[in-house]
Write a protein that holds these residues in place. Structure first.
Motif, PDB file in Angstrom:
ATOM      1  N   SER A 290      31.054  38.224  56.574  1.00 26.70           N
ATOM      2  CA  SER A 290      31.245  39.371  55.683  1.00 26.70           C
ATOM      3  C   SER A 290      30.383  40.533  56.157  1.00 26.70           C
ATOM      4  N   LEU A 291      29.131  40.222  56.489  1.00 26.75           N
ATOM      5  CA  LEU A 291      28.205  41.281  56.897  1.00 26.75           C
ATOM      6  C   LEU A 291      28.640  41.889  58.232  1.00 26.75           C
ATOM      7  N   GLU A 292      29.201  41.028  59.086  1.00 28.15           N
ATOM      8  CA  GLU A 292      29.708  41.503  60.369  1.00 28.15           C
ATOM      9  C   GLU A 292      30.885  42.467  60.133  1.00 28.15           C
ATOM     10  N   ALA A 293      31.804  42.044  59.240  1.00 25.85           N
ATOM     11  CA  ALA A 293      32.964  42.893  58.930  1.00 25.85           C
ATOM     12  C   ALA A 293      32.495  44.215  58.347  1.00 25.85           C
ATOM     13  N   LEU A 294      31.462  44.144  57.542  1.00 22.84           N
ATOM     14  CA  LEU A 294      30.912  45.348  56.925  1.00 22.84           C
ATOM     15  C   LEU A 294      30.408  46.303  58.002  1.00 22.84           C
ATOM     16  N   SER A 295      29.690  45.754  58.989  1.00 22.95           N
ATOM     17  CA  SER A 295      29.112  46.631  60.003  1.00 22.95           C
ATOM     18  C   SER A 295      30.197  47.265  60.879  1.00 22.95           C
ATOM     19  N   GLU A 296      31.332  46.584  61.019  1.00 25.50           N
ATOM     20  CA  GLU A 296      32.406  47.133  61.872  1.00 25.50           C
ATOM     21  C   GLU A 296      33.325  48.096  61.122  1.00 25.50           C
ATOM     22  N   SER A 297      33.178  48.154  59.798  1.00 28.15           N
ATOM     23  CA  SER A 297      34.143  48.943  59.028  1.00 28.15           C
ATOM     24  C   SER A 297      33.705  50.401  58.904  1.00 28.15           C
ATOM     25  N   SER A 298      34.691  51.266  58.670  1.00 25.94           N
ATOM     26  CA  SER A 298      34.353  52.668  58.412  1.00 25.94           C
ATOM     27  C   SER A 298      34.518  52.990  56.931  1.00 25.94           C
ATOM     28  N   ILE A 299      35.207  52.089  56.215  1.00 30.20           N
ATOM     29  CA  ILE A 299      35.377  52.271  54.772  1.00 30.20           C
ATOM     30  C   ILE A 299      34.905  50.989  54.078  1.00 30.20           C
ATOM     31  N   ILE A 300      34.118  51.143  53.019  1.00 29.39           N
ATOM     32  CA  ILE A 300      33.690  49.968  52.245  1.00 29.39           C
ATOM     33  C   ILE A 300      34.278  50.079  50.849  1.00 29.39           C
ATOM     34  N   LEU A 301      34.948  49.010  50.429  1.00 33.78           N
ATOM     35  CA  LEU A 301      35.401  48.926  49.043  1.00 33.78           C
ATOM     36  C   LEU A 301      34.508  47.880  48.375  1.00 33.78           C
ATOM     37  N   ALA A 302      33.590  48.349  47.544  1.00 33.67           N
ATOM     38  CA  ALA A 302      32.656  47.427  46.887  1.00 33.67           C
ATOM     39  C   ALA A 302      33.198  47.137  45.496  1.00 33.67           C
ATOM     40  N   VAL A 303      33.346  45.847  45.189  1.00 30.18           N
ATOM     41  CA  VAL A 303      33.951  45.463  43.912  1.00 30.18           C
ATOM     42  C   VAL A 303      32.872  44.876  42.991  1.00 30.18           C
ATOM     43  N   PHE A 304      32.884  45.346  41.747  1.00 30.63           N
ATOM     44  CA  PHE A 304      31.967  44.834  40.724  1.00 30.63           C
ATOM     45  C   PHE A 304      32.805  44.347  39.536  1.00 30.63           C
ATOM     46  N   ASP A 305      32.271  43.372  38.830  1.00 27.78           N
ATOM     47  CA  ASP A 305      32.974  42.845  37.651  1.00 27.78           C
ATOM     48  C   ASP A 305      32.445  43.575  36.416  1.00 27.78           C
ATOM     49  N   GLY A 306      33.322  44.419  35.836  1.00 31.42           N
ATOM     50  CA  GLY A 306      32.892  45.230  34.690  1.00 31.42           C
ATOM     51  C   GLY A 306      32.649  44.418  33.441  1.00 31.42           C
ATOM     52  N   SER A 307      33.103  43.157  33.458  1.00 31.49           N
ATOM     53  CA  SER A 307      33.020  42.380  32.223  1.00 31.49           C
ATOM     54  C   SER A 307      31.784  41.493  32.171  1.00 31.49           C
ATOM     55  N   ARG A 308      30.880  41.702  33.146  1.00 31.70           N
ATOM     56  CA  ARG A 308      29.664  40.878  33.073  1.00 31.70           C
ATOM     57  C   ARG A 308      28.412  41.725  33.325  1.00 31.70           C
ATOM     58  N   ASP A 309      27.269  41.130  33.066  1.00 27.72           N
ATOM     59  CA  ASP A 309      26.017  41.871  33.242  1.00 27.72           C
ATOM     60  C   ASP A 309      25.786  42.191  34.716  1.00 27.72           C
ATOM     61  N   PHE A 310      25.076  43.286  34.931  1.00 24.22           N
ATOM     62  CA  PHE A 310      24.794  43.684  36.315  1.00 24.22           C
ATOM     63  C   PHE A 310      23.835  42.696  36.967  1.00 24.22           C
ATOM     64  N   ASP A 311      24.272  42.181  38.122  1.00 24.36           N
ATOM     65  CA  ASP A 311      23.438  41.226  38.838  1.00 24.36           C
ATOM     66  C   ASP A 311      23.735  41.414  40.325  1.00 24.36           C
ATOM     67  N   ASP A 312      23.975  42.698  40.698  1.00 27.94           N
ATOM     68  CA  ASP A 312      24.548  42.959  42.025  1.00 27.94           C
ATOM     69  C   ASP A 312      23.616  43.803  42.899  1.00 27.94           C
ATOM     70  N   ASP A 313      22.310  43.623  42.736  1.00 27.31           N
ATOM     71  CA  ASP A 313      21.374  44.468  43.492  1.00 27.31           C
ATOM     72  C   ASP A 313      21.578  44.388  44.995  1.00 27.31           C
ATOM     73  N   GLU A 314      21.873  43.163  45.492  1.00 22.50           N
ATOM     74  CA  GLU A 314      22.010  43.044  46.953  1.00 22.50           C
ATOM     75  C   GLU A 314      23.241  43.811  47.470  1.00 22.50           C
ATOM     76  N   ILE A 315      24.277  43.934  46.618  1.00 25.10           N
ATOM     77  CA  ILE A 315      25.455  44.709  47.037  1.00 25.10           C
ATOM     78  C   ILE A 315      25.097  46.204  47.083  1.00 25.10           C
TER      79      ILE A 315
END
Ligand SMILES: Nc1nc2c(ncn2[C@@H]2O[C@H](COP(=O)(O)OP(=O)(O)O)[C@@H](O)[C@H]2O)c(=O)[nH]1
Ligand SMILES: [Mg+2]
Length: 447
Positions: A290-315
């Protein structure tokens, strides 16, 4: 001296059933072989003959159009005979076999173009451009690459090369003939020319860099914690069930790739394993990918779950490390009660979506907006491959080095030569005699 010393033959069109197919015969004995196949005594160059084509037992193989391109006036500088025959693999193969019987050999992959390069008919950049044109996957890419066919790049490189040779010859003159009468404003004019060249190259480089994703396709990585709905969004964007969706965290372990077209441009979407701390070996490998794909990409679509508490600091941290990319934040599951605290996402463009309705397509609209390219300038030159970009980058680097070393002619000359070598990788070989010719023609120093 021509590059090809024997005769080669190949089917130039895809193998399969088609209306017509083209067999190309090229090189030393091609005219003689063609005459035997057609049972004629002469072939006029660049004339379309409608002829029967015979095998060595006098049986007709086919009837087709035959054109003879006489060396050096063919695309690769050799004699070329083109047989435009009926499609279907057997007809083409029969003609190729007859050519082989008469002494030709099968061409190696890319050999026709390689010969064009060796014969000075096409330079490497032009050959790369044709390959890119053939493999273009989007209309926008095609438009950019087709423009290069007009020879803008080759002409520009040639002019720049001549310019640098002129500068080099001036410098050689300063080194070798310092006591001679030389124009007093020479240094100033060299400096000016150099700055102009650097500016122009820089603008071509930057412009080309901004179009690389249009040419090769944009890479978009979907990232987020497990179970936020990454794979569901991928499937919705692709309009098909490409990735497995489940409420079991860690379902997507491998990297899943597919493409969509937005605004005539290719977007290669990569769905990845959810990023989180895990001891599970296979999932760990998935997260690394995943991290490799991230480094090769020019666009990032970051997905968060709106129905739960925030626990996404690493994202969020990953996003902050990649602010040079296009970032779209999707707050998913908008159909559920929204409790996600979005304070930490205030730096990003957020869109609220749910896979249960069509809101996911808002992501398409945002991507479309972000990848819109300004109207292409017809005259602009575009470097279409990484290699070409690298050549120009090292040429710019060398010229910038030279610019600051004008007081030391030897070092200055060294860097100009370096810049010329970088350009030569794009075009024709460099020779010292050329500098000398130029030098004497400019200064009439003949001694
Ligand atoms: N209610 C609701 N459920 C969703 C939505 N998107 C995904 N899900 C569910 O969330 C779970 C995880 O989805 P998946 O796409 O596998 O998440 P991933 O791990 O991020 O790839 C599945 O049960 C999905 O059906 C949504 O917009 N609304
Ligand atoms: Mg998944």
């Amino acid at each position: 001296m021509r590059a090809l010393t024997d005769t080669i033959v190949a089917i130039s069109t895809p193998i399969g059933v088609s209306a017509i197919s083209i067999v190309r015969l090229c090189g030393y004995d091609s005219l003689n072989i063609a005459k035997r196949l057609l049972k004629v005594s002469t072939l006029k160059p660049r004339y379309a003959y409608l002829k029967y084509i015979y095998d060595s037992n006098n049986n007709v193989i086919d009837r087709g159009i035959v054109i003879y391109f006489k060396a050096p006036n063919s695309f690769n500088g050799e004699d070329i005979i083109e047989f435009q025959i009926h499609g279907g693999i057997l007809v083409s193969k029969a003609i190729v076999n007859e050519c082989l019987n008469y002494g030709a050999r099968l061409a190696n992959a890319g050999e026709f173009s390689k010969i064009a390069l060796l014969n000075g008919k096409l330079n490497l950049a032009e050959i790369e451009n044709i390959a890119k044109l053939i493999s273009a996957q989007s209309l926008q890419a095609l438009q950019i690459i087709a423009r290069n066919l007009k020879g803008g790049l080759a002409n520009f490189i040639n002019d720049l090369r001549l310019n640098l040779l002129e500068i080099l010859s001036s410098i050689e003159a300063l080194i070798d003939y310092a006591e001679e009468d030389l124009p007093s404003n020479l240094e100033e004019s060299i400096q000016k020319k150099l700055l102009l060249a650097i500016d122009k190259l820089d603008s071509i480089y930057q412009h080309s860099l901004s179009l690389q994703n249009v040419i090769d396709g944009h890479k978009l990585a979907i990232i987020g914690k497990p179970n936020v709905g990454k794979s569901s969004i991928l499937n919705k964007l692709l309009l098909k069930d490409r990735a497995i969706v489940s409420d079991i965290a860690g379902t997507t372990r491998d990297v899943i790739e597919d493409s969509i077209t937005i605004n005539n441009q290719i977007i290669k979407i990569v769905d990845t394993a959810g990023i989180h701390n895990t001891n599970e070996q296979i999932e760990k490998i998935g997260i690394e990918k995943s991290l490799e794909a991230l480094s090769e990409s020019s666009i990032i679509l970051a997905v968060f779950d709106g129905s739960r508490d925030f626990d996404d600091d690493e994202i969020v941290d990953l996003l902050l490390q990649n602010m040079d990319k296009i970032i779209i934040v999707a707050i998913n599951k908008s159909d559920k009660l929204q409790i996600l605290n979005t304070d930490k996402l205030s730096n990003f463009e957020c869109v609220s979506v749910s896979i249960l309705d069509n809101s996911v397509f808002k992501i398409r609209d945002i991507i479309a907006e972000k990848i819109t390219i300004n109207a292409l300038n017809n005259e602009s030159i575009v470097l279409s491959t990484k290699r070409q970009l690298e050549c120009i980058e090292s040429c710019i680097g060398a010229l910038k080095e030279a610019k600051d070393k004008l007081s030391d002619f030897e070092i200055f000359g060294f860097h100009i030569n370096e810049a010329l070598r970088a350009l030569d990788l794009l075009s024709k070989p460099f020779s010292n005699e050329e500098i000398l010719d130029k030098m004497f023609s400019t200064f009439c120093l003949g001694k």
